[in-house]
Write an enzyme that holds these catalytic residues in place. Structure first.
Site, mmCIF file in Angstrom:
data_model
loop_
_atom_site.group_PDB
_atom_site.id
_atom_site.type_symbol
_atom_site.label_atom_id
_atom_site.label_comp_id
_atom_site.label_asym_id
_atom_site.label_seq_id
_atom_site.Cartn_x
_atom_site.Cartn_y
_atom_site.Cartn_z
ATOM 1 N N LYS A 116 0.747 -1.167 -0.018
ATOM 2 C CA LYS A 116 -0.020 -0.015 -0.070
ATOM 3 C C LYS A 116 0.768 1.276 -0.144
ATOM 4 O O LYS A 116 0.275 2.483 -0.172
ATOM 5 C CB LYS A 116 -0.948 -0.016 1.263
ATOM 6 C CG LYS A 116 -1.797 -1.269 1.544
ATOM 7 C CD LYS A 116 -2.651 -1.705 0.128
ATOM 8 C CE LYS A 116 -3.093 -3.006 0.410
ATOM 9 N NZ LYS A 116 -3.802 -3.428 -0.947
ATOM 10 N N LYS A 158 -1.484 2.284 9.499
ATOM 11 C CA LYS A 158 -1.891 1.326 8.676
ATOM 12 C C LYS A 158 -0.741 0.346 8.072
ATOM 13 O O LYS A 158 0.425 0.860 7.882
ATOM 14 C CB LYS A 158 -2.559 1.882 7.403
ATOM 15 C CG LYS A 158 -3.715 2.668 7.424
ATOM 16 C CD LYS A 158 -4.348 3.218 6.051
ATOM 17 C CE LYS A 158 -5.693 3.623 6.065
ATOM 18 N NZ LYS A 158 -6.274 4.017 4.792
ATOM 19 N N GLY A 164 -8.477 -4.424 3.827
ATOM 20 C CA GLY A 164 -9.635 -5.363 4.822
ATOM 21 C C GLY A 164 -9.566 -4.841 5.942
ATOM 22 O O GLY A 164 -10.200 -5.451 6.897
ATOM 23 N N GLU A 200 -1.570 8.083 8.018
ATOM 24 C CA GLU A 200 -2.454 8.661 7.279
ATOM 25 C C GLU A 200 -3.387 9.613 8.238
ATOM 26 O O GLU A 200 -3.969 9.146 9.261
ATOM 27 C CB GLU A 200 -3.557 7.876 6.485
ATOM 28 C CG GLU A 200 -2.946 7.701 4.944
ATOM 29 C CD GLU A 200 -4.095 6.858 4.180
ATOM 30 O OE1 GLU A 200 -5.311 6.682 4.776
ATOM 31 O OE2 GLU A 200 -3.478 6.368 3.079
ATOM 32 N N TYR A 202 -6.757 10.642 9.723
ATOM 33 C CA TYR A 202 -8.008 9.741 9.966
ATOM 34 C C TYR A 202 -9.104 10.706 9.351
ATOM 35 O O TYR A 202 -9.450 11.742 9.957
ATOM 36 C CB TYR A 202 -8.225 9.354 11.300
ATOM 37 C CG TYR A 202 -9.343 8.777 11.569
ATOM 38 C CD1 TYR A 202 -9.887 7.439 11.079
ATOM 39 C CD2 TYR A 202 -10.534 9.300 12.446
ATOM 40 C CE1 TYR A 202 -10.704 6.670 11.275
ATOM 41 C CE2 TYR A 202 -11.605 8.619 12.579
ATOM 42 C CZ TYR A 202 -11.954 7.388 12.158
ATOM 43 O OH TYR A 202 -12.994 6.541 12.400
ATOM 44 N N LYS A 237 -18.376 -5.950 2.405
ATOM 45 C CA LYS A 237 -19.655 -5.168 1.519
ATOM 46 C C LYS A 237 -20.971 -5.842 1.445
ATOM 47 O O LYS A 237 -20.800 -7.333 1.374
ATOM 48 C CB LYS A 237 -18.964 -5.006 0.158
ATOM 49 C CG LYS A 237 -18.072 -4.086 0.056
ATOM 50 C CD LYS A 237 -17.232 -3.909 -1.380
ATOM 51 C CE LYS A 237 -15.961 -3.039 -1.214
ATOM 52 N NZ LYS A 237 -15.308 -3.215 -2.476
ATOM 53 N N ARG A 291 -7.861 -6.838 -9.591
ATOM 54 C CA ARG A 291 -8.693 -7.940 -9.975
ATOM 55 C C ARG A 291 -10.041 -7.713 -10.486
ATOM 56 O O ARG A 291 -10.346 -6.343 -10.224
ATOM 57 C CB ARG A 291 -8.672 -8.836 -8.899
ATOM 58 C CG ARG A 291 -9.243 -8.264 -7.519
ATOM 59 C CD ARG A 291 -9.694 -8.945 -6.641
ATOM 60 N NE ARG A 291 -10.726 -8.510 -5.764
ATOM 61 C CZ ARG A 291 -10.450 -7.708 -4.582
ATOM 62 N NH1 ARG A 291 -9.034 -7.608 -4.427
ATOM 63 N NH2 ARG A 291 -11.443 -7.004 -3.993
ATOM 64 N N VAL A 294 -16.185 -8.528 -6.962
ATOM 65 C CA VAL A 294 -17.436 -9.159 -6.707
ATOM 66 C C VAL A 294 -18.441 -8.289 -7.195
ATOM 67 O O VAL A 294 -19.512 -8.873 -7.860
ATOM 68 C CB VAL A 294 -17.569 -9.306 -5.285
ATOM 69 C CG1 VAL A 294 -19.123 -9.913 -5.067
ATOM 70 C CG2 VAL A 294 -16.788 -10.497 -4.691
HETATM 71 C C1 MV4 Z 1 -9.315 4.899 6.083
HETATM 72 C C2 MV4 Z 1 -10.197 5.414 6.893
HETATM 73 C C3 MV4 Z 1 -10.280 6.739 7.532
HETATM 74 N N1 MV4 Z 1 -9.357 7.604 7.005
HETATM 75 N N2 MV4 Z 1 -8.128 5.649 5.906
HETATM 76 C C4 MV4 Z 1 -10.337 0.329 5.726
HETATM 77 C C5 MV4 Z 1 -9.911 -0.852 4.956
HETATM 78 C C6 MV4 Z 1 -8.739 -0.306 4.191
HETATM 79 N N3 MV4 Z 1 -9.252 -0.447 2.990
HETATM 80 C C7 MV4 Z 1 -9.054 1.445 4.299
HETATM 81 N N4 MV4 Z 1 -9.959 1.536 5.457
HETATM 82 C C8 MV4 Z 1 -10.155 2.668 5.905
HETATM 83 N N5 MV4 Z 1 -9.009 3.862 5.869
HETATM 84 C C9 MV4 Z 1 -8.470 7.033 6.403
HETATM 85 N N6 MV4 Z 1 -7.242 7.924 6.228
HETATM 86 C C10 MV4 Z 1 -11.456 4.393 7.150
HETATM 87 C C11 MV4 Z 1 -11.155 3.173 6.515
HETATM 88 C C12 MV4 Z 1 -12.499 2.452 6.644
HETATM 89 C C13 MV4 Z 1 -13.209 1.797 5.637
HETATM 90 C C14 MV4 Z 1 -12.625 2.213 4.219
HETATM 91 C C15 MV4 Z 1 -13.654 1.921 3.391
HETATM 92 C C16 MV4 Z 1 -14.759 1.057 3.435
HETATM 93 C C17 MV4 Z 1 -15.092 0.688 4.616
HETATM 94 C C18 MV4 Z 1 -14.338 1.106 5.687
HETATM 95 C C19 MV4 Z 1 -14.524 0.614 7.050
HETATM 96 C C20 MV4 Z 1 -13.995 1.296 8.115
HETATM 97 C C21 MV4 Z 1 -12.771 1.963 8.046
#
Ligand code: MV4
Length: 446
Positions: A116, A158, A164, A200, A202, A237, A291, A294
């Site tokens: 990432k 992160k 995920g 990152e 938040y 999802k 990829r 779904v």
């Molecule tokens: C974030 C975020 C808030 N701020 N990054 C969760 C999994 C990963 N793919 C990225 N994710 C997130 N990154 C920042 N800077 C909140 C999430 C996140 C989230 C993102 C997409 C779909 C569902 C989520 C559920 C919880 C947290």
């Protein structure tokens, strides 16, 4: 074009790929574990090879077995499907080393996006907007504290190998940073064998909006619009729609255009998805999935483009048969993921399906391996059907969805059908006014 494709997957996606191959006149070989011997893709494929016992680690993830199955059946290409080895760059390398085509991006792109930190660096180079954060990996707690001053709080630590949501920790203030940093690192080490982390800012209430891109090996790249994927529970999802109800047409074509340009600059090949967080009118790239996804059928519904046949043609060296201007978007599509899970506890509910009846009618698509008498095995993820509806606009799609959910029967086990029946009548769904927090923090608590 290929003569014979090995489908290295199971479930609805194996059937999805199988149908695309058959439509194109390509021979099919399906692999399966002992637990899936009776499955519909196995019955429908031209040939099948049992590659191991029920445990995925010994079957669907067993690279030597998969490559041997392709060799003994004389395949010339491998489609990895969704999940399992679809984003494993080593698998793609091995497939190619055995003289087979890998139906997917080049291994180096898979590898790059799997990291990432690297993904963000190449996204930034390609002109995509990022969440403000550390410019790369952060190795020491001192470095983290220094960088955090510039980023501000709250922030997220992160995992570079993450995705995920695993190995992700929030620090609300500087005194929480040390604990967040070390626990993210140890969680990442345990989950991925790699403790590299980055920082990152938040975002406290974003939407998850992703852009579908597709590129050929002749330098053509286009976007196929976005999907709104904010309705999720524990990073799974449940309900996706296209287009996103949050965007104006101007925002939509803007984010699509920059995603397509980035795809082209990266020299990316095949189908891919750029994931963005969207908050207060701004997009922030977070990850790229290399990829098929779904939820690809909702994009197919609004564009009329078959993503799997295009994937196969691209892997065989074909030229994209449409330009960006020739891609048109019609109506609104919604997907409900129907899982063999209890609609309140989300505990898996495997077992024998005594009665199955699919919804139908205009604008309704069901991708499933279900049939009356099918035994849902307990070993794999619990997705048993995808219900996709398409309507002239969002209200029309929701009306068709409500009807389709009434018609759909899976008995006797509890499934998420009941959850979706409640969901379609929720105010936030009717208005389209929801974020990634809505399902877990509002809907499921009421
Ligand atoms: C974030 C975020 C808030 N701020 N990054 C969760 C999994 C990963 N793919 C990225 N994710 C997130 N990154 C920042 N800077 C909140 C999430 C996140 C989230 C993102 C997409 C779909 C569902 C989520 C559920 C919880 C947290």
């Amino acid at each position: 074009m290929f003569n014979k494709i090995l489908i290295a997957n199971r479930g609805d996606v194996a059937l999805r790929v199988l149908r695309a191959c058959k439509e194109m006149g390509i021979q099919t070989v399906i692999v399966h574990s002992t637990a899936d011997a009776e499955s519909m893709p196995v019955r429908l494929a031209d040939e099948s090879v049992c590659i191991g016992p029920a445990a995925s680690s010994e079957s669907y993830l067993n690279i030597p077995s998969l490559v041997s199955a392709a060799a003994i059946t004389g395949c010339d290409a491998v489609h990895p499907g969704v999940g399992f080895l679809a984003e494993n760059a080593d698998f793609a390398d091995i497939v190619i080393a055995h003289g087979l085509a890998f139906i997917g991006p080049e291994p180096d792109h898979i590898r790059q996006m799997g990291d990432k930190v690297q993904a963000k660096i190449s996204a930034a180079e390609a002109g995509l907007p990022l969440v403000p954060g550390s410019p790369g990996a952060v190795h020491t707690i001192e470095e983290a504290h220094k960088l955090a001053e510039g980023i501000g709080f709250p922030l997220l630590v992160k995992a570079a190998s993450g995705g995920g949501g695993r190995g992700m920790k929030v620090a609300l203030s500087a005194d929480e940073l040390s604990v967040a940093f070390s626990s993210a690192r140890s969680e990442a080490k345990a989950a991925f064998g790699d403790d590299t982390v980055y920082l990152e800012r938040y975002l406290d209430n974003p939407r998850h909006i992703e852009v579908q891109v597709i590129a050929d090996s002749h330098g053509n790249a286009v976007h196929l619009g976005e999907r709104e994927c904010s309705v999720q529970r524990r990073h799974q999802k449940l309900f996706e729609e296209a287009p996103s109800p949050a965007l104006t047409d101007v925002q939509r074509s803007h984010i699509g255009m920059i995603a397509a340009e980035a795809t082209q600059k990266m020299g990316y090949l095949g189908v891919g998805t750029m994931e963005f967080l969207y908050q207060d009118g701004e997009f922030f790239f977070i990850e790229m999935n290399t990829r098929l996804q779904v939820e690809h059928p909702i994009t197919e519904a609004i564009t009329g483009i078959d993503l799997v046949t295009e994937q196969i043609k691209i892997a065989a060296g074909g030229v994209l048969p449409f330009t960006q201007d020739e891609v048109t978007f019609t109506g609104h599509a919604i997907e409900c993921r129907i899982n063999a899970e209890h609609p309140e506890t989300f505990m898996p509910t495997p077992g024998k399906v005594e009665y199955y009846h699919a919804a139908g009618g205009a604008g309704v698509r069901v991708d499933t391996i279900l049939y009356s008498g099918y035994k849902i095995p307990p070993y794999y993820d619990s997705l048993i059907a995808k219900l996709i509806v398409h309507g002239r606009d969002r209200d029309h799609a929701l009306a068709r969805l409500r009807l389709a959910l009434q018609e759909f029967v899976v008995e006797p086990m509890p499934t998420t059908l009941d959850l979706h029946r409640r969901l379609v009548d929720a105010d936030a769904i009717k208005t389209g006014n929801y974020s990634i927090k809505w399902l877990e923090q509002e809907f499921l608590t009421s």
